[in-house]
Design a protein around this motif. Structure first.
Motif, mmCIF file in Angstrom:
data_model
loop_
_atom_site.group_PDB
_atom_site.id
_atom_site.type_symbol
_atom_site.label_atom_id
_atom_site.label_comp_id
_atom_site.label_asym_id
_atom_site.label_seq_id
_atom_site.Cartn_x
_atom_site.Cartn_y
_atom_site.Cartn_z
ATOM 1 N N TYR A 21 1.126 -10.284 8.176
ATOM 2 C CA TYR A 21 0.128 -11.332 8.464
ATOM 3 C C TYR A 21 -0.739 -11.679 7.254
ATOM 4 N N TYR A 22 -0.781 -10.816 6.233
ATOM 5 C CA TYR A 22 -1.621 -11.103 5.072
ATOM 6 C C TYR A 22 -0.886 -11.900 3.995
ATOM 7 N N GLN A 23 0.397 -12.227 4.230
ATOM 8 C CA GLN A 23 1.124 -13.063 3.268
ATOM 9 C C GLN A 23 0.598 -14.502 3.346
ATOM 10 N N GLY A 56 5.680 -8.326 1.649
ATOM 11 C CA GLY A 56 4.483 -7.519 1.876
ATOM 12 C C GLY A 56 4.235 -6.743 0.610
ATOM 13 N N VAL A 57 3.755 -5.507 0.750
ATOM 14 C CA VAL A 57 3.563 -4.654 -0.434
ATOM 15 C C VAL A 57 4.549 -3.483 -0.359
ATOM 16 N N ASN A 58 4.628 -2.725 -1.482
ATOM 17 C CA ASN A 58 5.741 -1.782 -1.604
ATOM 18 C C ASN A 58 5.808 -0.678 -0.538
ATOM 19 N N PHE A 59 4.636 -0.183 -0.050
ATOM 20 C CA PHE A 59 4.770 0.889 0.945
ATOM 21 C C PHE A 59 5.411 0.356 2.225
ATOM 22 N N MET A 60 5.261 -0.939 2.502
ATOM 23 C CA MET A 60 5.851 -1.518 3.720
ATOM 24 C C MET A 60 7.370 -1.595 3.602
ATOM 25 N N GLY A 81 1.752 -3.929 -4.841
ATOM 26 C CA GLY A 81 1.455 -2.562 -4.405
ATOM 27 C C GLY A 81 0.196 -2.529 -3.563
ATOM 28 N N CYS A 82 -0.209 -1.329 -3.177
ATOM 29 C CA CYS A 82 -1.426 -1.195 -2.375
ATOM 30 C C CYS A 82 -2.344 -0.179 -3.053
ATOM 31 N N PRO A 83 -3.507 -0.629 -3.554
ATOM 32 C CA PRO A 83 -4.419 0.299 -4.224
ATOM 33 C C PRO A 83 -4.813 1.494 -3.343
ATOM 34 N N MET A 84 -4.941 1.270 -2.036
ATOM 35 C CA MET A 84 -5.320 2.405 -1.176
ATOM 36 C C MET A 84 -4.207 3.456 -1.139
ATOM 37 N N ALA A 85 -2.944 3.014 -1.058
ATOM 38 C CA ALA A 85 -1.830 3.975 -1.005
ATOM 39 C C ALA A 85 -1.798 4.839 -2.264
ATOM 40 N N VAL A 109 0.044 4.664 7.722
ATOM 41 C CA VAL A 109 1.320 4.141 7.232
ATOM 42 C C VAL A 109 1.166 3.479 5.845
ATOM 43 N N ASN A 110 -0.072 3.150 5.481
ATOM 44 C CA ASN A 110 -0.361 2.584 4.151
ATOM 45 C C ASN A 110 -0.353 3.707 3.115
ATOM 46 N N SER A 111 0.813 4.254 2.869
ATOM 47 C CA SER A 111 0.962 5.400 1.961
ATOM 48 C C SER A 111 2.409 5.400 1.473
ATOM 49 N N TYR A 166 -9.729 4.226 0.455
ATOM 50 C CA TYR A 166 -10.211 3.039 1.167
ATOM 51 C C TYR A 166 -9.425 1.811 0.710
ATOM 52 N N CYS A 167 -9.458 0.777 1.554
ATOM 53 C CA CYS A 167 -8.892 -0.523 1.186
ATOM 54 C C CYS A 167 -10.037 -1.350 0.604
ATOM 55 N N HIS A 168 -9.912 -1.778 -0.649
ATOM 56 C CA HIS A 168 -11.029 -2.480 -1.292
ATOM 57 C C HIS A 168 -11.386 -3.777 -0.562
ATOM 58 N N VAL A 169 -10.403 -4.401 0.087
ATOM 59 C CA VAL A 169 -10.668 -5.675 0.786
ATOM 60 C C VAL A 169 -11.665 -5.447 1.930
ATOM 61 N N HIS A 170 -11.444 -4.385 2.693
ATOM 62 C CA HIS A 170 -12.303 -4.119 3.853
ATOM 63 C C HIS A 170 -13.538 -3.293 3.493
ATOM 64 N N PRO A 194 -10.375 -1.958 11.673
ATOM 65 C CA PRO A 194 -11.009 -0.642 11.496
ATOM 66 C C PRO A 194 -10.951 -0.075 10.078
ATOM 67 N N GLU A 195 -10.389 -0.806 9.108
ATOM 68 C CA GLU A 195 -10.500 -0.365 7.706
ATOM 69 C C GLU A 195 -11.857 -0.724 7.107
ATOM 70 N N ALA A 196 -12.688 -1.437 7.861
ATOM 71 C CA ALA A 196 -14.045 -1.771 7.390
ATOM 72 C C ALA A 196 -14.940 -0.529 7.520
ATOM 73 N N THR A 254 -9.736 -11.027 0.156
ATOM 74 C CA THR A 254 -8.385 -11.402 -0.282
ATOM 75 C C THR A 254 -7.706 -10.194 -0.899
ATOM 76 N N CYS A 255 -6.504 -9.908 -0.429
ATOM 77 C CA CYS A 255 -5.703 -8.850 -1.049
ATOM 78 C C CYS A 255 -4.739 -9.538 -2.016
ATOM 79 N N TYR A 256 -5.005 -9.412 -3.312
ATOM 80 C CA TYR A 256 -4.183 -10.131 -4.298
ATOM 81 C C TYR A 256 -2.744 -9.633 -4.295
ATOM 82 N N ASN A 257 -2.559 -8.378 -3.995
ATOM 83 C CA ASN A 257 -1.187 -7.846 -3.942
ATOM 84 C C ASN A 257 -0.371 -8.532 -2.845
ATOM 85 N N MET A 258 -1.033 -8.836 -1.748
ATOM 86 C CA MET A 258 -0.344 -9.505 -0.635
ATOM 87 C C MET A 258 -0.046 -10.978 -0.955
ATOM 88 N N LYS A 259 -0.738 -11.510 -1.946
ATOM 89 C CA LYS A 259 -0.570 -12.941 -2.237
ATOM 90 C C LYS A 259 0.402 -13.205 -3.395
HETATM 91 S S1 SF4 Z 1 -5.144 -5.295 2.395
HETATM 92 FE FE1 SF4 Z 1 -5.870 -3.303 1.658
HETATM 93 S S2 SF4 Z 1 -4.569 -1.774 2.672
HETATM 94 FE FE2 SF4 Z 1 -3.534 -3.781 2.851
HETATM 95 S S3 SF4 Z 1 -2.174 -3.873 1.055
HETATM 96 FE FE3 SF4 Z 1 -4.093 -4.868 0.448
HETATM 97 S S4 SF4 Z 1 -5.282 -3.194 -0.495
HETATM 98 FE FE4 SF4 Z 1 -3.627 -2.210 0.661
#
Ligand code: SF4
Length: 298
Positions: A21-23, A56-60, A81-85, A109-111, A166-170, A194-196, A254-259
């Protein structure tokens, strides 16, 4: 047209396109399935297609490969990628486990695969509550998202240690954002992921995963909503609810990795079969156990 070329190649290669959904909206629109981590994991596990293109990002994409090791899984943009992972790794988790052998490791699962492989069970934001409730009498460690961990820990009064990720976006969201949004849209309901941070979650009318937020807003008889999660969710929210209004809690979500992923990348991934996800078979097997237990319990 690029979308037509993607559709033709997808049939030729016997591929399914999955998108989070974040694409971006146009990538979501070309996908066979759009969903959150749990839905997409289930689809990846059940598909009979030979190839999975994971937008999506690589962990997905790794999760799809763990669940469907015989399929070719492609991530259109290798650097997504995902900075939180990245806030936890195998060595640090091994050290923790050695020092705390009594704790069940509950892994968001974000790992990455090697972290899932060292965990007892995985969770997503859709099923985390259900799964931690299952282990409520045990001592737990929740990795790597301290915010989602704090939320379930407090709600169910758990003996749970929290990894400081943590997820920097939330994690960027704060009470001033909530105050401002409530002032600007006093009649809107506030829905948050709930990542907020817990202080922000405690101000919400509804707390849920991306899918949970979409379902809640779609079923509600209210017309206006403040949305506390990555802005990609606004695309399906508006598409499914043309008569309702949605306001992002902050312009910083905005998650730049997702974009990174564009339609061109999806086309190139299908055409050149890049970038293929590979996982060490031992790690794949161990990580699958944690994911299978999650799917069984959720
Ligand atoms: S929104 Fe947050 S948890 Fe999801 S991929 Fe981006 S940085 Fe990682």
């Amino acid at each position: 047209m690029l979308t037509e070329k993607i559709k033709a190649l997808k049939i030729e290669k016997d591929a399914v396109i999955l998108a989070h959904y974040y694409q971006t909206g146009d990538v979501q629109d070309i996908a066979d399935y759009v969903g959150d981590s749990l839905e997409l994991s289930r689809i990846a596990a059940a598909t009979d297609k030979k190839m999975i293109v994971f937008c999506g990002v690589n962990f997905m994409a790794e999760t799809a490969k763990i669940l469907s090791p015989d399929k070719k899984v492609l991530l259109p943009v290798e650097k997504a990628g995902c900075p939180m992972a990245m806030m936890i790794n195998k060595k640090r988790l091994e050290d923790y486990r050695r020092a705390n052998p009594e704790r069940i490791v509950v892994c968001y699962v974000n790992s990455y695969a090697e972290v899932k492989a060292l965990s007892d069970v995985c969770v997503t934001s859709s099923n985390a509550e259900k799964i931690v409730k299952h282990f409520r009498d045990k001592k737990m460690l929740y990795i790597p998202d301290k915010n989602l961990g704090s939320y379930v820990k407090k709600k169910y009064n758990l003996d749970m240690e929290l990894w400081p990720g943590y997820c920097h976006v939330h994690n960027n969201l704060n009470l001033a954002d909530v105050e401002k949004a409530r002032e600007e849209h006093p009649d809107a309901l506030f829905l948050v992921h709930p990542e907020a941070p817990l202080a922000v979650i405690e101000q919400a009318d509804f707390v849920g995963s991306t899918k949970g937020i979409i379902e809640y807003a779609s079923a509600s008889d209210k017309k206006r909503f403040i949305i506390g999660t990555e802005q990609g969710i606004l695309h399906p929210l508006k598409k499914n609810n043309p008569d309702k209004e949605f306001f992002p809690l902050s312009t910083r979500m905005t998650c730049y990795n997702m974009k990174y992923t564009t339609l061109e990348d999806v086309y190139n991934a299908l055409l050149n079969e890049t970038h293929e996800i590979t996982i060490d078979p031992e790690i794949q097997k161990a990580a699958k156990k944690s994911l299978d237990l999650m799917l069984e319990l959720s």
